[in-house]
Design an enzyme around this catalytic site. Sequence first.
Site, mmCIF file in Angstrom:
data_model
loop_
_atom_site.group_PDB
_atom_site.id
_atom_site.type_symbol
_atom_site.label_atom_id
_atom_site.label_comp_id
_atom_site.label_asym_id
_atom_site.label_seq_id
_atom_site.Cartn_x
_atom_site.Cartn_y
_atom_site.Cartn_z
ATOM 1 N N GLU A 7 0.845 -1.200 0.000
ATOM 2 C CA GLU A 7 0.000 0.000 0.000
ATOM 3 C C GLU A 7 0.879 1.247 0.000
ATOM 4 O O GLU A 7 1.988 1.261 0.527
ATOM 5 C CB GLU A 7 -0.941 -0.010 1.211
ATOM 6 C CG GLU A 7 -0.273 -0.227 2.573
ATOM 7 C CD GLU A 7 0.293 1.028 3.190
ATOM 8 O OE1 GLU A 7 -0.036 2.132 2.714
ATOM 9 O OE2 GLU A 7 1.082 0.910 4.140
ATOM 10 N N LYS A 66 8.306 -0.899 -2.770
ATOM 11 C CA LYS A 66 7.726 -0.247 -1.593
ATOM 12 C C LYS A 66 8.813 0.345 -0.710
ATOM 13 O O LYS A 66 8.732 1.513 -0.289
ATOM 14 C CB LYS A 66 6.890 -1.266 -0.803
ATOM 15 C CG LYS A 66 6.461 -0.817 0.577
ATOM 16 C CD LYS A 66 5.500 0.344 0.528
ATOM 17 C CE LYS A 66 4.989 0.684 1.930
ATOM 18 N NZ LYS A 66 4.082 1.821 1.929
ATOM 19 N N CYS A 122 6.712 4.608 8.760
ATOM 20 C CA CYS A 122 7.224 3.955 7.547
ATOM 21 C C CYS A 122 8.660 4.314 7.171
ATOM 22 O O CYS A 122 9.460 3.424 6.878
ATOM 23 C CB CYS A 122 6.310 4.273 6.361
ATOM 24 S SG CYS A 122 4.668 3.541 6.515
#
Length: 321
Positions: A7, A66, A122
């Site tokens: 995501e 990612k 993140c």
Amino acid sequence: QVLSNPEFLAEGSAIHDLLAPDRVLIGGDETIEGSLAIKKLSWIYEHWVPKEKILTTNTWSSELSKLVANAFLAQRISSINTISAICESTGASVSEVAKAVGLDSRIGPKFLNASIGFGGSCFQKDVYNLIYLAESLKLEPVAQYWLQVIKINDWQRERFAQMIVQNLFGSVSGKKIAIYGFAFKKDTADTRESSSIYVCRYLIAEGASLHIYDPKVTSDRIHLDLSEQTGLSERELRKHVKIANEPYEAAKDSHAIVICTEWDEFTKLDYELIYSTMQKPSFLFDGRLILDHDHLVSMGFNVFCVGKKPPKNQFLNQSPL
């Protein structure tokens, strides 16, 4: 079949990011079964995402993409923060430099805002994952390169905290300092790896009395984060930290205001009223470059910020603290 479907949702805009993504990434095994599984998942996204925005890759490419996306964004923040230090020493404005650089179509303007560093769940985690991967592949120069992104982020936080102490005549012991913002960025209550935590930890170690205001973060969360970072018990911490219900309360009788999160609310406050309630001389440290510094100086504030030399007409000739 197991597919990789990372995501790319940002906190504060997750629903928009899901409905109108820059891209959807699907990775799977390079087999007939893997290809069929990828097509099935792609079919679900095609109900609202244009097919040309759906990228299909092998599993390794999807997973690595990612990590690399977040690592590159973190790298841009650390890069502009190194330039902010040069700007403070030379008289350049990091905002002007970032604007000029961002107009280059090869570079673009996003994530070129100098600040007190990146936070969130993140960026640091994914950069460390990339470092671990490089080390496990015995690519030590690659690991060391990405480690510098983290080191620069830590350095920027400490540098800002030191700027506060140095400009408050070398000591913050016993001085009240208002901290505006505790979340790692505006429009979220998330405090994970928030730069505000590290700035507060440094100021607490120097003996400051902090009065913290954030429109979304709870007092329990603030106390828990600072207790974990400082090693102080909740009882000991409360001697150094108070939680304010609104920004004017936090600033009253303070020696300085420190902007740690770029909440829109902070740009709309009545700083003339705030200045009238503060100790003199009054200081403001803008770690997010969101305020009109010349206007604040005209009121009487001594203003210091990331990536910019202090205005020449500061009022430092007032009585020392």
